[in-house]
Enzyme design. Structure first.
Site, short mmCIF file in Angstrom:
data_model
loop_
_atom_site.label_atom_id
_atom_site.label_comp_id
_atom_site.label_asym_id
_atom_site.label_seq_id
_atom_site.Cartn_x
_atom_site.Cartn_y
_atom_site.Cartn_z
N GLU A 289 -55.18 8.23 21.09
CA GLU A 289 -54.16 7.24 20.76
C GLU A 289 -54.25 6.83 19.30
O GLU A 289 -53.23 6.78 18.59
CB GLU A 289 -54.31 6.01 21.66
CG GLU A 289 -53.27 4.94 21.41
CD GLU A 289 -51.87 5.43 21.73
OE1 GLU A 289 -51.02 5.35 20.83
OE2 GLU A 289 -51.64 5.91 22.86
N ASP A 293 -51.46 7.58 16.30
CA ASP A 293 -50.78 6.48 15.61
C ASP A 293 -50.90 6.59 14.10
O ASP A 293 -49.91 6.46 13.37
CB ASP A 293 -51.34 5.14 16.09
CG ASP A 293 -50.96 4.82 17.52
OD1 ASP A 293 -50.04 5.47 18.04
OD2 ASP A 293 -51.58 3.93 18.12
N SER A 506 -45.98 6.39 23.05
CA SER A 506 -46.99 6.17 22.02
C SER A 506 -46.68 7.00 20.78
O SER A 506 -47.09 6.64 19.67
CB SER A 506 -48.38 6.55 22.53
OG SER A 506 -48.96 5.52 23.26
N ASP A 548 -26.63 8.74 18.60
CA ASP A 548 -26.46 8.30 19.99
C ASP A 548 -26.92 9.41 20.94
O ASP A 548 -26.46 10.54 20.86
CB ASP A 548 -25.00 7.97 20.24
CG ASP A 548 -24.78 7.19 21.53
OD1 ASP A 548 -25.79 6.77 22.14
OD2 ASP A 548 -23.62 7.01 21.92
N ILE A 549 -27.85 9.08 21.82
CA ILE A 549 -28.37 10.04 22.79
C ILE A 549 -27.68 9.79 24.12
O ILE A 549 -27.77 8.68 24.67
CB ILE A 549 -29.90 9.91 22.95
CG1 ILE A 549 -30.58 9.91 21.58
CG2 ILE A 549 -30.44 11.01 23.84
CD1 ILE A 549 -30.29 11.13 20.73
N GLY A 567 -23.22 4.80 23.49
CA GLY A 567 -23.60 3.44 23.13
C GLY A 567 -25.02 3.13 23.59
O GLY A 567 -25.79 4.02 23.99
N ASP A 569 -28.16 2.11 25.80
CA ASP A 569 -28.55 2.26 27.20
C ASP A 569 -30.04 1.97 27.33
O ASP A 569 -30.79 2.06 26.35
CB ASP A 569 -28.23 3.68 27.71
CG ASP A 569 -28.88 4.76 26.88
OD1 ASP A 569 -30.11 4.91 26.94
OD2 ASP A 569 -28.16 5.47 26.14
#
Length: 589
Positions: A289, A293, A506, A548-549, A567, A569
């Site tokens: 992790e 990062d 993550s 936009d996905i 839009g 979601d």
């Protein structure tokens, strides 16, 4: 030390009540309907086991903090970008002197003098370390050892505690008492272990924005892939703008791995240790992790300076040592530290969280207020949205793990915290080129926090299209998340000298945070303030700066979850960033 604490136990159990508390009855301050799902009550907690408790004092000026961040983050307001200093923030966080005095008097009746107390920088939080016997006397409760069945983690907790009625208006909470959150990393899988990488496709494919992207980005994500997808590859930072990521649970960021990842032996980042944290540089101690990062947040924003905050704490508890148990509530410690710094990074990413319902409401509200305060000081705070879709990540209709802990035992979607805090920018996950929603992308609606006004138009449009689907499974009036999204599958990182693949939100939060740091750099170079709290800008003028996905969903709780669409979601939020467009919006406001 042990004999000193045993003496304190005897003194506390035999105290004579101070005048203010004579005849004052105890009243329940917080209680649960039962042991939360997944936890099992074990033996009573050892009476001489030391536990650490945080006593949050009421903050009478908290509404002024909220007013400030609303104004400072609204591009249309004359105070946009006018952030608070450390001293100004502390003044608004501080309790009244009367609250300080009455709490100290109460603690003194239990044998706790000034030498036993640690006060936060703003004076709004008192930390004590006491034996279980003293804590039980103070809180009129019984502590037990509880074990989390799935992980094996253990903690000393209770299901209810009380305070003298006189204290209720002065004390917001005492935790961890009824808090069963584990605050785990938002990382779903690791693979390619041992340096074995996927076979990468050749050629190019089109992104959602119509740009050519290496076809290999469908197999694994690299910094080059993010540069191509999010349109920041040609940008050259020119200021001293900084960014940061947080680390918990003894996740250590390895500098040698960072240099190998960037292919630069001179690359570096600053490590800041919080509350006794460490950053062991032995290759075997490198954390997946932590490495993820720093490599992606700082890699995206290079050469901007990065800080890794390492906050102490481990999740398991072994009840056989006479030392303080790990409270596993690291946000308060970290917030107290960082809000006491004069200079702060422009953006901070965190990839940890848990189910919102495992966090007491008063604790969640205070932590969220801490993130609000960071925003009011000019920091953009990003969080991963979680890796369990709308709850447990399962679309199996027989799934029974999404149980509300409100006493009804009803099936409910399970929002995540701190992802549900309205003062952070929550980042969901996408995958592939062109991008679609990653199935694990956490999203939904808070049961604690109301929907903020900056979301009204976008969320109302989604709910209108959703209709009665999933009615009763979620809180339609709650704060909705995620706000945005970024790639979250098959990120290539270096861990212990070898390449490995990582997936999860993550990945998404540090990648997006790096993009925000670049935008902040552009604003600073233009003589403007950093963006601070992002969401009002993103949902307003910035909405058009995202790809936009519109495909994919996030199953969980025996359902297919929500679906991505045109839009905003609750799977991918507003979409993935286009740096050039976002920079233009940021410079125009």
């Amino acid at each position: 030390m042990r004999s000193a604490w045993l003496t304190l136990v005897a003194a506390a159990l035999a105290y004579a009540a101070a005048p203010s508390f004579r005849g004052c009855e105890n009243k329940v301050k917080d209680s649960l309907h039962g042991v939360p799902q997944g936890w099992v009550q074990q033996a009573p907690a050892p009476q001489d086991q030391l536990i650490q408790l945080k006593i949050a004092l009421a903050q009478p000026s908290a509404h002024e903090l909220e007013k400030h961040i609303v104004e400072a983050s609204d591009p249309a307001h004359e105070r946009y970008g006018q952030f608070l200093s450390k001293e100004e923030a502390h003044e608004l966080m501080a309790p009244e002197q009367g609250s300080v005095d009455i709490v100290r008097e109460w603690l003194a009746t239990h044998g706790l003098g000034e030498e036993h107390l640690y006060n936060s920088a703003a004076g709004d939080m008192v930390t004590i370390r006491v034996p279980v016997a003293v804590a039980e006397s103070m809180l009129d409760t019984k502590f037990h050892v509880y074990t989390h069945a799935a992980s094996g983690d253990s903690a000393i907790r209770t299901t209810a505690y009380s305070l003298p009625e006189l204290l209720h208006d002065h004390v917001s909470f005492v935790q961890p008492t009824t808090m069963y959150a584990r605050f785990k990393p938002m990382r779903s899988t690791m693979h390619f272990a041992g340096g074995v990488k996927a076979t990468l496709a050749a050629g190019s494919v089109k992104s959602a924005a119509g740009q050519d992207v290496d076809a290999s980005c469908n197999d694994e994500i690299t910094l080059s892939c993010l540069q191509q997808l999010y349109n920041f590859g040609d940008y050259k930072p020119s200021t001293n703008t900084t960014l940061a990521v947080t680390g918990y649970l003894e996740e250590y960021a390895n500098n040698a791995d960072f240099q190998q990842f960037l292919g630069d032996d001179s690359a570096n980042f600053t490590t800041t240790l919080v509350n006794g944290g460490k950053n062991d540089q032995d290759p075997s101690a490198a954390g997946g992790e932590a490495n993820l990062d720093v490599q992606y947040a700082f890699g995206v924003a290079q050469p901007l300076a990065g800080t890794f905050y390492s906050t102490a704490g481990t999740p398991p508890f072994t009840p056989d040592k006479n030392e303080p148990t790990n409270g596993n509530e690291p946000y308060i410690d970290w917030l107290d530290f960082v809000l006491n710094q004069t200079s702060l990074p422009s953006v901070i990413s965190t990839s940890y969280g848990d189910d919102e319902q495992t966090v007491p409401v008063d604790y969640a509200q205070r932590v969220c207020q801490g993130f609000q305060t960071l925003g009011s000081r000019g920091v953009s705070v990003t969080f991963s949205s979680g890796d369990s879709g709308v709850g447990d990540g399962s679309s199996d209709p027989s799934s029974t793990t999404c149980i509300a802990n409100n006493g009804t035992n009803a099936i409910k979607f399970l929002p995540a915290f701190p992802a549900s805090c309205p003062y952070v920018t929550t980042v969901g996950a996408t995958q592939n080129v062109p991008e679609v929603a990653a199935s694990f992308s956490g999203g939904g609606f808070s049961n604690i926090f109301a929907r903020p006004s900056y979301q009204d138009d976008a969320v109302s449009a989604f709910l209108t299209g959703l209709g009665d689907t999933y009615a009763g499974l979620y809180n339609a009036s709650g704060r909705a998340y995620p706000d945005v999204s970024a790639q979250g599958v098959n990120f290539d990182i270096v861990l212990g000298g070898s390449h490995t693949g990582v997936s999860g939100t993550s990945c998404s939060s540090p990648a997006f945070a790096g993009v925000v740091a670049l935008v902040n750099d552009a604003r600073v170079a233009a003589g403007k303030a950093t963006l601070g709290f992002l969401n009002p800008l993103l949902y307003g003028a910035g909405a058009g700066a995202f790809n936009d996905i519109t495909s994919g969903n996030n199953p969980g709780c025996g359902t297919e979850g929500f679906s991505a669409g045109t839009g905003w979601d609750p799977v991918t939020g507003l979409g993935t960033p286009d740096f050039d467009k976002l920079k233009t919006v940021a410079l125009d406001n």
